[in-house]
Design an enzyme around this catalytic site. Structure first.
Site, PDB file in Angstrom:
ATOM      1  N   ASP A 377       0.889  -1.261  -0.218  1.00 38.56           N
ATOM      2  CA  ASP A 377       0.076   0.019  -0.115  1.00 38.56           C
ATOM      3  C   ASP A 377       0.852   1.138  -0.036  1.00 38.56           C
ATOM      4  O   ASP A 377       2.213   1.001   0.311  1.00 38.56           O
ATOM      5  CB  ASP A 377      -0.767  -0.123   1.085  1.00 38.56           C
ATOM      6  CG  ASP A 377      -1.551   1.177   1.349  1.00 38.56           C
ATOM      7  OD1 ASP A 377      -2.375   1.563   0.497  1.00 38.56           O
ATOM      8  OD2 ASP A 377      -1.871   1.555   2.574  1.00 38.56           O
ATOM      9  N   THR A 379      -0.036   4.881   1.024  1.00 38.87           N
ATOM     10  CA  THR A 379      -0.302   5.501   2.214  1.00 38.87           C
ATOM     11  C   THR A 379      -0.218   4.944   3.671  1.00 38.87           C
ATOM     12  O   THR A 379      -0.980   3.884   3.769  1.00 38.87           O
ATOM     13  CB  THR A 379      -1.686   6.120   2.296  1.00 38.87           C
ATOM     14  OG1 THR A 379      -1.937   6.622   0.914  1.00 38.87           O
ATOM     15  CG2 THR A 379      -1.843   7.427   3.173  1.00 38.87           C
ATOM     16  N   GLU A 470      -7.440  15.484   7.364  1.00 38.34           N
ATOM     17  CA  GLU A 470      -8.202  16.536   7.789  1.00 38.34           C
ATOM     18  C   GLU A 470      -7.383  17.108   9.070  1.00 38.34           C
ATOM     19  O   GLU A 470      -7.822  18.594   9.130  1.00 38.34           O
ATOM     20  CB  GLU A 470      -9.348  15.836   8.389  1.00 38.34           C
ATOM     21  CG  GLU A 470     -10.132  15.248   7.363  1.00 38.34           C
ATOM     22  CD  GLU A 470     -11.698  14.815   7.650  1.00 38.34           C
ATOM     23  OE1 GLU A 470     -12.084  14.461   8.738  1.00 38.34           O
ATOM     24  OE2 GLU A 470     -12.441  15.284   6.866  1.00 38.34           O
ATOM     25  N   PHE A 512     -17.414  11.278   4.045  1.00 36.92           N
ATOM     26  CA  PHE A 512     -16.401  10.791   2.957  1.00 36.92           C
ATOM     27  C   PHE A 512     -16.526   9.330   2.637  1.00 36.92           C
ATOM     28  O   PHE A 512     -16.981   8.494   3.450  1.00 36.92           O
ATOM     29  CB  PHE A 512     -14.979  11.027   3.422  1.00 36.92           C
ATOM     30  CG  PHE A 512     -13.962  10.674   2.496  1.00 36.92           C
ATOM     31  CD1 PHE A 512     -13.500  11.358   1.654  1.00 36.92           C
ATOM     32  CD2 PHE A 512     -13.355   9.227   2.733  1.00 36.92           C
ATOM     33  CE1 PHE A 512     -12.499  11.220   0.710  1.00 36.92           C
ATOM     34  CE2 PHE A 512     -12.387   9.020   1.762  1.00 36.92           C
ATOM     35  CZ  PHE A 512     -12.008   9.819   0.683  1.00 36.92           C
ATOM     36  N   THR A 646      -2.437   1.459  -4.705  1.00 41.59           N
ATOM     37  CA  THR A 646      -2.831   2.541  -3.936  1.00 41.59           C
ATOM     38  C   THR A 646      -4.164   3.123  -4.190  1.00 41.59           C
ATOM     39  O   THR A 646      -4.361   2.981  -5.600  1.00 41.59           O
ATOM     40  CB  THR A 646      -1.654   3.672  -3.832  1.00 41.59           C
ATOM     41  OG1 THR A 646      -2.272   4.766  -3.240  1.00 41.59           O
ATOM     42  CG2 THR A 646      -1.516   4.061  -5.335  1.00 41.59           C
ATOM     43  N   ARG A 756      -5.231   4.457  -8.012  1.00 46.05           N
ATOM     44  CA  ARG A 756      -6.835   4.333  -8.161  1.00 46.05           C
ATOM     45  C   ARG A 756      -7.389   3.122  -7.814  1.00 46.05           C
ATOM     46  O   ARG A 756      -8.441   2.796  -8.501  1.00 46.05           O
ATOM     47  CB  ARG A 756      -7.340   5.037  -9.436  1.00 46.05           C
ATOM     48  CG  ARG A 756      -6.781   6.498  -9.764  1.00 46.05           C
ATOM     49  CD  ARG A 756      -7.676   7.320  -9.076  1.00 46.05           C
ATOM     50  NE  ARG A 756      -6.967   8.887  -9.515  1.00 46.05           N
ATOM     51  CZ  ARG A 756      -7.255   9.904  -8.977  1.00 46.05           C
ATOM     52  NH1 ARG A 756      -8.299   9.909  -8.101  1.00 46.05           N
ATOM     53  NH2 ARG A 756      -6.860  10.926  -9.067  1.00 46.05           N
ATOM     54  N   ASP A 783      -1.610  -1.050   5.898  1.00 44.44           N
ATOM     55  CA  ASP A 783      -1.917  -0.458   7.350  1.00 44.44           C
ATOM     56  C   ASP A 783      -3.146  -0.262   7.575  1.00 44.44           C
ATOM     57  O   ASP A 783      -3.653  -0.168   8.522  1.00 44.44           O
ATOM     58  CB  ASP A 783      -1.088   0.737   7.451  1.00 44.44           C
ATOM     59  CG  ASP A 783      -1.310   1.832   6.761  1.00 44.44           C
ATOM     60  OD1 ASP A 783      -1.816   1.639   5.784  1.00 44.44           O
ATOM     61  OD2 ASP A 783      -1.424   2.783   7.598  1.00 44.44           O
ATOM     62  N   ASN A 786      -8.644  -0.639   4.282  1.00 45.02           N
ATOM     63  CA  ASN A 786      -8.536  -0.820   2.883  1.00 45.02           C
ATOM     64  C   ASN A 786      -7.572  -1.913   2.268  1.00 45.02           C
ATOM     65  O   ASN A 786      -7.803  -2.359   1.335  1.00 45.02           O
ATOM     66  CB  ASN A 786      -8.649   0.493   2.017  1.00 45.02           C
ATOM     67  CG  ASN A 786      -7.154   1.066   2.343  1.00 45.02           C
ATOM     68  OD1 ASN A 786      -6.443   0.812   3.448  1.00 45.02           O
ATOM     69  ND2 ASN A 786      -6.679   2.086   1.272  1.00 45.02           N
ATOM     70  N   ASP A 787      -6.637  -2.248   3.189  1.00 43.50           N
ATOM     71  CA  ASP A 787      -5.655  -3.209   2.553  1.00 43.50           C
ATOM     72  C   ASP A 787      -6.154  -4.727   3.179  1.00 43.50           C
ATOM     73  O   ASP A 787      -5.290  -5.515   2.998  1.00 43.50           O
ATOM     74  CB  ASP A 787      -4.230  -2.859   3.063  1.00 43.50           C
ATOM     75  CG  ASP A 787      -4.003  -1.285   2.850  1.00 43.50           C
ATOM     76  OD1 ASP A 787      -4.149  -1.189   1.809  1.00 43.50           O
ATOM     77  OD2 ASP A 787      -3.355  -0.690   3.822  1.00 43.50           O
TER      78      ASP A 787
END
Lengths: 1093, 362
Positions: A377, A379, A470, A512, A646, A756, A783, A786-787
């Site tokens: 990943d 990020t 944020e 979001f 990613t 994307r 981490d 989403n992974d």
């Protein structure tokens, strides 16, 4: 208390008892035994044991029963203990006293007696006993804070909200709750509540995850809450989440099974050969039943074929030691104990989060040494996910914040943002932009735990948010003079440049999500204007704003993205009163929907977020992880192909790749993205087709001609949209074709960047590579939530204990605090584990082959009568006592190359790639070695026994002496062979190797020195001592041991010397001089302990 | 179990989080040499400098031992004679073909030079499977330790057809070798018996500890049951193929009877291979202190043991022994071969290393 609704069949809810234990006192024995014998190996040994009991076999049932019994008992004790712990934990949870509100009274109950619909009271720092809908909180604003540390490891406080209208009075509340069936997703919940007030139309309230308090979470910062139980017991989300995930099996295990099959074939064929020869031999006159050895009556009467069959079984039993029970035990022990070295490694300890590595499964240790593809990943994995506001751009004017945060008095509120590069935008626009930054987020202000009267200085104000971006934005706005003060009961306060407090009513938050890639808030200012602020990725904002505004900003956004910053665009729009009413009702309706709520919400969101005005863009820097580049370089040096998957945009991801040196300056980038597809005015499918073919040709050429002198590296970039085109092409055979082309391109590139990506697409890619030709070993590292899908999909899943919560860690096989630890985990630990276990497996097969081969050969000299060569005690103890410890110690401690050198020379990793030590070649080598040793042992002693008068007093030796001599040679040779293989002699190795040999000698004396009252035959009485009194026996033992080991010694000597220095010069002196550290021998304990402070 | 392991780990983590505030590094791994895999270790490097001299030394030592063994083995005298009598014209052919009990045949032996003492007298059998499994298990060590009733192991020789217990029971005991030999030296035409010593031909431990007679005195009482506590009074019988009972195996020496008869003990120690020899007697050194002098001897054989039915062979062997035991050329040759292999290898290695200029030496 909910009124029964006669329309529904009264649903059956389970009670609140948590049962994580597997057994009860009564069913433990049968159930555990059943489960243990379901393992194929145990079952095999059980069968052998039963054959021994039933059929007249050469060895007593004890020889195979004892080890089996030992293994089964140890496993049963272990599992029983674990289950007892689980029982204890269950009881602790189930007997926990909770407060239930019943008929207006508080009643203390045991937790297991909670029923769905009970109203519970929970106090601060208590954990919730089941999943609750929050009804009432002691806080004024109807919120409560919880921490879900024990659920997903996130230790920050999360805000949950009471259901509106229930707040006032729980005692008089009359309501029903409808909610979805229990599902394990911790972050999803859909339900609604009908509130009945006297004779009024029932009020309908939607329930979301923000109303649900999960079992296992802890109440914080709130004195007490009341809630109604919705899911209990095994239906709570926590319980549902504990239901195991599928187990991963390592390649080594597959190799073991393949080898086992070979050995099983050897075993069966040995038994068949012996049985056949026996009957051939017996058919010769006089051989079957010589006068000195008459058969018993029973034997004479049994049918010939039955006799043949029992003979076959007897031979199977005689040779069954070739497949040892103890190998399974040793392999399991090695894996279990070995995995501790990972969690013990202090190099994996991160002082920031105060944690080391975490091992979730010990089954995959050796797989760490076999990785071919690394999916990472970006990020939080390659980068730190520690965001810093770098600059912003308002109406096309660049605002760069120059002052470092160290400059304490740099915040001069009246000065405003300093624009030293270009003209400023209008003050109006600036302020609008900053307000947008201050309002459009879901950040909370951290409340100081002590009841301080004086608020903390503003710069140190703590913020809590789900995404670090944020916080960076809010902090960025703060630097320019707009401070977010907090959110209290739907009003947002902020301090503007003039030190005035502005108050906004927060009307709606359009959350979001990764598909929309933007979020919005709708607020109402004091002046009554209703505003929508939206921020999001450029691709999702640009189509939704006026096009003339886009051009000014786009330039900045692209430049920022190139520099590796994360960019967000900010837009706003005024909502007229009518528009707002429409939006409001749309949102409420969608939120109440029980079905397809997500889709409906999405539709409303998309409808609202249109026709906005673009104000500006922000750039936030995400720093690379420590040593990210070095780690990636090392992994590439180790021959791994690195794929970056990613969700980020291509430019940002590309720049990160450059920064991590995944792309070099001379790397030729092949791009397969939406942009390249639309480059020429062709149909996208055609263009895709052409590009695929072109890239394929290119990379294939390079891989054909330049394999040896790699001149051209290729990097491949693909984005999510294109990938789905490749994978789901319109026609069937195209799909396969494209997929193959795509895979081949990828395999010829050093680095592949997929940007994307949706989480599911990540898993898809991993799966595709995993199932490609040669089924390479894949590793995913990530981490965030989403992974998780790709972590679960890959052979080995690594979680980084990063900032995005603990889901990745929970679902991973191994978790490490930082990316840089991956290097040591793979290059050192993985390499060593693989070498250790591979050697363990080969050695085990080898030592049992040369153990049983003499016994097989002996059959040719004893009339195929299943006469064992060795005594039963030796047969039993060989694998349990005499030869088990050295190999276990070896498989835990061996470092054939020291850890420093492994880390410095990544190329060493390639040498063990593709299961190098467990392929058929090495297996054949070990098998031949075993055969050679077996032949030497047997025939060496056979020649000696051509004259059995071996003592100087003329007395002769019998068959047990023969067996004991062979066995002595065997034990010594096998142990010394391991000693020759050991490259790393710690005191433990010395102890177990010499200790085993000493134990063998001691045991043999002891076993032969006593008349055992319980034994019917004293076969070995004084055999060993007598053997030692014969010079010839000594000489033959020494000679045969040396002869057996001679090839091995030669191999070790003549084999490419493993001297570390020679190795290093061959890699081109790339590495640091640190590797010339003092040899391990000189290290001492005190020396080591100095290094830590 | 993996799951639970994980669960425990998580609990630990939760604990750590709770205490984390107070103690600084509760989770920090121990920094010991063991946990960090940095135990002081010796890493053997087999460099040419060690290996080549080592090989030469080992090789030379082996050659030395080999020469000693070879010379010793050569010096051992062996005299071997087959007396199966399966070929007509051989001395025992008549006995082999008749079923006469105690058939006697005589074997003439000529000793060319002095047969150095002590001389051991072996009998040898071939194609005789004493290592047959069922044969081997057909005995009862408890019985031979003094507890007379036979166990089931002894089948089919545990009880006779009248259900009388057999002592000693089992195939091994039943098939005990029962040829007897007498050796005469022909001096000036007269036969002079060479006395044979039957003491100490079995393992000391077998004779003294492992086998034990019943405590009855005389031993006969135990077998006819008159004095024993057994319920098989009077019914003990000797093995079917035995011509005399166990307590009369050696009439000259009462301590050499029953289960501790030396010949019996030798027979009970099963041979490892189908071609074997067993110690029969030693030439006693009272009369012949230096061994058997050169001359003519005749061996009088009481031929009882039938081997032709399973095409076995019988032989007698006279041999003296050395420190390494009986004659065995194999050991000496093997030592010479392995020793010269070591030396040869070291030469090869020397050449290899010289050619590649000792790559691992700096």
């Amino acid at each position: 208390p909910c009124p029964a609704n006669e329309v529904f069949i009264p649903p059956k809810f389970c009670d609140n008892r948590i049962v994580s234990s597997k057994y009860t006192v009564w069913n433990f024995l049968p159930k555990n035994l059943f489960e243990q014998f379901r393992r194929i190996a145990n079952f095999y040994f059980l069968i052998i044991f039963l054959v021994q009991v039933i059929v007249d076999t050469p060895t007593s049932p004890v020889t195979s029963g004892l080890p089996l019994f030992f293994v089964i008992t140890v496993t049963a004790i272990k599992q029983g203990y674990e289950d007892w712990l689980r029982h204890k934990a269950d009881n602790e949870v189930n007997k926990y006293r909770v407060t239930v509100l019943e008929d207006g009274r508080r009643i203390r109950k045991e937790s297991e007696k909670i029923k769905v619909g009970d109203v519970l009271e929970v106090e601060e720092n208590e954990t919730f006993p089941c999943d609750l809908i929050l009804l009432q909180s002691s806080r004024d604003d109807g919120t409560c804070f919880v921490t879900t540390a024990s659920l997903d490891g996130e230790s920050n406080h999360k805000t949950h909200y009471t259901v509106p209208d229930t707040e006032s009075d729980v005692e008089s509340l009359n309501a029903t709750i409808e909610c979805e069936q229990p599902q394990p997703d911790l972050y999803k919940f859909v339900g609604r509540m009908h509130i009945y007030k006297n004779n009024e139309e029932p009020v309908l309230r939607s329930l979301g995850p923000e109303n649900l308090l999960l079992k296992g979470a802890t109440l914080k910062n709130t004195q007490r809450i009341c809630g109604v139980a919705v899911y209990t017991g095994m239906e709570t989300k926590m319980a549902l989440n504990y239901q195991g995930k599928s187990q991963k099996r390592s390649v080594v295990e597959k190799s073991i099974n393949a080898f086992l099959l070979v050995y099983l074939c050897i075993l069966v064929s040995k038994a068949l050969v012996c049985t056949t020869l026996k009957y051939v031999w017996q058919s010769k006159p006089g051989q079957d039943e010589p006068w000195y050895n008459e058969k018993t009556k029973k034997e004479k009467e049994t049918n010939l074929y039955l006799n043949m069959f029992t003979d076959f079984l007897s031979f199977m039993v005689l040779f069954n030691f070739i497949i040892p029970v103890s190998m399974y035990v040793t392999v399991e022990m090695q894996k279990f104990l070995g995995s501790f070295f990972i969690s013990w490694d202090k190099d994996f300890f991160d002082s920031e989060i105060k944690e080391g590595a975490l091992v979730n499964t010990s089954d995959l240790n050796e797989e760490l040494g076999q990785v071919e593809y690394v999916f990472t990943d970006k990020t939080g994995t390659l980068t730190q996910n520690n965001m810093e506001f770098i600059e912003c751009c308002i109406d096309g004017h660049q605002y760069k914040y120059r002052d470092a945060s160290s400059e304490v008095d740099g915040f001069c509120v009246t000065d405003g943002p300093v624009n030293r590069l270009q003209q400023k935008a209008g003050r109006e626009r600036e302020e609008l932009f900053l307000r947008a930054l201050c309002l459009c987020h879901t950040v909370q202000v951290k409340e100081s735990t002590e009841q301080e009267v004086v608020p903390p200085p503003e710069e140190q104000r703590g913020f809590i948010a789900s995404s670090p971006d944020e916080i960076a934005l809010v902090k960025g706005a703060m630097r320019y003079g707009f401070t977010f003060l907090g959110l209290e009961s739907k009003t947002m306060k902020l301090l503007n440049r003039n030190n005035d407090v502005e108050i906004y009513d927060l009307l709606h938050v359009l959350n979001f999500d990764p598909v929309r890639r933007r979020m919005s808030v709708i607020v109402r200012s004091k002046s009554g204007d209703t505003l929508l602020f939206c921020k999001g990725a450029d691709s999702s904002i640009f189509p939704r704003v006026r096009q003339e505004e886009v051009e000014r900003i786009r330039m900045h956004v692209e430049r920022n993205a190139k520099e590796g910053y994360r960019t967000l665009c900010v837009a706003y729009k005024y909502l007229s009163e009518e528009e707002y009413v429409q939006v409001d009702s749309g949102l409420r309706e969608a939120r109440l929907a029980l079905q397809d709520r997500e889709q409906k919400l999405m539709a409303v969101y998309n409808q609202v977020e249109t026709g906005m005005n673009l104000i500006g863009a922000t750039a936030v820097e995400d720093r690379l992880q420590e040593e990210a580049a070095a780690t990636m370089e090392a992994l590439q040096g180790a021959g791994m192909k690195i794929w970056v998957l990613t969700g980020d945009k291509m430019e940002t991801a590309k720049s990160t790749c450059y920064a991590c040196r995944l792309f070099q300056r001379n790397t030729e980038l092949l791009e397969l993205t939406v942009r390249t597809l639309e480059f020429i005015g062709k149909r996208r499918e055609d263009q895709l087709h052409d590009l695929l073919l072109e890239y394929h040709k290119k990379t294939n050429l390079s891989s054909l001609y330049c394999r040896s002198w790699s001149t051209q590296d290729y990097g491949f970039i693909v984005d999510g949209a294109t990938l789905s085109m490749v994978l789901n092409s319109s026609s069937e055979n195209n799909t396969n074709n494209y997929k193959n082309l795509f895979l081949q391109i990828c395999q010829n590139c050093t680095t592949v960047l997929c940007c994307r990506m949706a989480p599911l697409q990540k898993a898809q890619i991993v799966k595709m590579v995993k199932n490609s030709k040669g089924s390479p070993i894949t590793l995913s590292v990530g981490d965030g939530a989403n992974d998780v899908s790709m972590i679960l999909e890959a052979h080995v899943g690594i979680g980084i204990k990063g900032k995005e919560g603990r889901q990745a860690v929970r679902n991973s096989d191994y978790a490490i605090p930082k990316l840089k630890h991956l290097k040591k985990l793979l290059l050192a630990h993985g390499h060593l584990y693989y070498v250790r276990i591979a050697h363990l497996v080969q050695y085990f097969f080898y030592k049992n082959l040369c153990f049983i081969l003499p016994q097989f050969l002996y059959q040719f000299f004893c009339g195929y009568s299943q006469q064992p060569l060795y005594d039963a005690a030796y047969l039993t103890m060989y694998n349990i006592c005499f030869t088990s410890m050295p190999i276990l110690a070896y498989s835990l401690l061996e470092q054939h190359i020291s850890i420093e050198i492994l880390l410095d020379n990544a190329t060493l990793y390639r040498e063990i790639g593709k299961n190098a030590m467990l392929r058929w070649g090495p297996f054949l080598y070990w098998t031949l070695l075993g055969v050679f040793h077996g032949l030497v042992f047997f025939f060496g002693v056979w020649f000696l026994f051509s004259n059995p008068a071996l003592q100087d007093n003329g007395q002769v030796f019998g068959n047990w002496s023969y067996g004991t001599i062979v066995f002595t040679i065997l034990v010594f040779t096998v142990t010394l062979k391991l000693a020759l293989d050991t490259r790393h002699w710690t005191w433990i190795n010395h102890f177990v190797i010499w200790g085993s040999l000493a134990f063998y000698v001691f045991f043999s004396f002891f076993w032969g020195g006593v008349i055992w009252p319980f034994m019917s035959q004293q076969r070995l009485y004084f055999v060993f001592a007598n053997m030692l009194s014969s010079v010839s026996a000594w000489l033959v033992i020494i000679m045969l041991i040396l002869l057996s080991l001679l090839p091995e010694i030669l191999y070790v000597v003549l084999h490419k010397p493993r001297a570390p220095h020679a190795r290093q010069s061959s890699t081109g002196g790339l590495q640091s001089p640190r590797s010339s550290a003092r040899p391990l021998l000189m290290r001492t304990f005190s020396d080591e302990s100095n290094t830590v402070i | 179990d993996v799951k639970s392991y994980r669960k425990v780990q998580e609990d630990d983590d939760a604990d750590g989080a709770r205490v984390g505030g107070n103690e600084k590094f509760t989770n920090r791994p121990d920094n010991t040499a063991f946990t960090q895999q940095r135990l002081p270790a010796w890493q053997p490097i087999l460099s040419a400098g060690i290996v080549i001299p080592g090989f030469v030394l080992i090789g030379l030592a082996f050659i030395g031992v080999g020469v000693a063994l070879f010379v010793t083995s050569r010096s051992i005298q062996v005299l071997e004679r087959d007396y199966t009598g399966d070929e007509s014209g051989t001395p025992c052919a008549s006995c082999a073909n008749s079923n006469v009990q105690n058939c006697i045949c005589t074997l003439n032996i000529t000793v060319e030079t002095l047969f150095k003492g002590p001389v051991f007298f072996y009998y040898g059998l071939s194609n005789y499977f004493q290592n047959y499994r069922r044969y081997g298990t057909s005995k009862d060590d408890n019985q031979l330790y003094g507890v007379l009733n036979p166990s089931d192991n002894c089948a089919p020789y545990a009880y006779n057809s009248n259900n009388q217990p057999i002592v000693p029971c089992g195939s091994i005991a039943n098939s005990m070798f029962n040829d007897t030999f007498k050796l005469y030296q022909t001096v000036n035409g007269t036969r002079q018996e060479v006395s044979l010593d039957g003491k100490g031909i079995a393992w000391w431990t077998d004779y003294n500890i492992k086998y034990r007679n019943p405590t009855n005195n005389p031993l006969k009482d135990a077998f006819n049951g008159s004095n024993s506590g057994l319920f098989y009074r009077n019914f003990l019988i000797n093995p079917i193929y035995w011509s005399k009972p166990a307590y009369e195996l050696d009439t000259s020496d009462p301590s050499n009877n029953g289960f501790v008869n030396q010949d019996f003990l030798v027979w009970m120690r099963r041979a490892a291979l189908p071609d074997f020899r067993k110690l029969y007697r030693r030439i006693s050194q009272d009369k012949y202190p230096d061994g058997l002098p050169a001359g003519n001897y005749s061996l009088e054989i009481t031929y009882n043991y039938r081997v032709y039915r399973f095409s076995g062979k019988k032989k007698v062997v006279f041999s003296n022994v050395s420190w390494m035991g009986g004659k065995n050329e194999f050991l000496g040759i093997a030592y010479l071969v392995v020793g010269s292999m070591c030396v040869f290898m070291s030469i090869v290695m020397l050449i290899v290393y010289a050619k590649f200029k000792f790559p691992d030496e700096e």
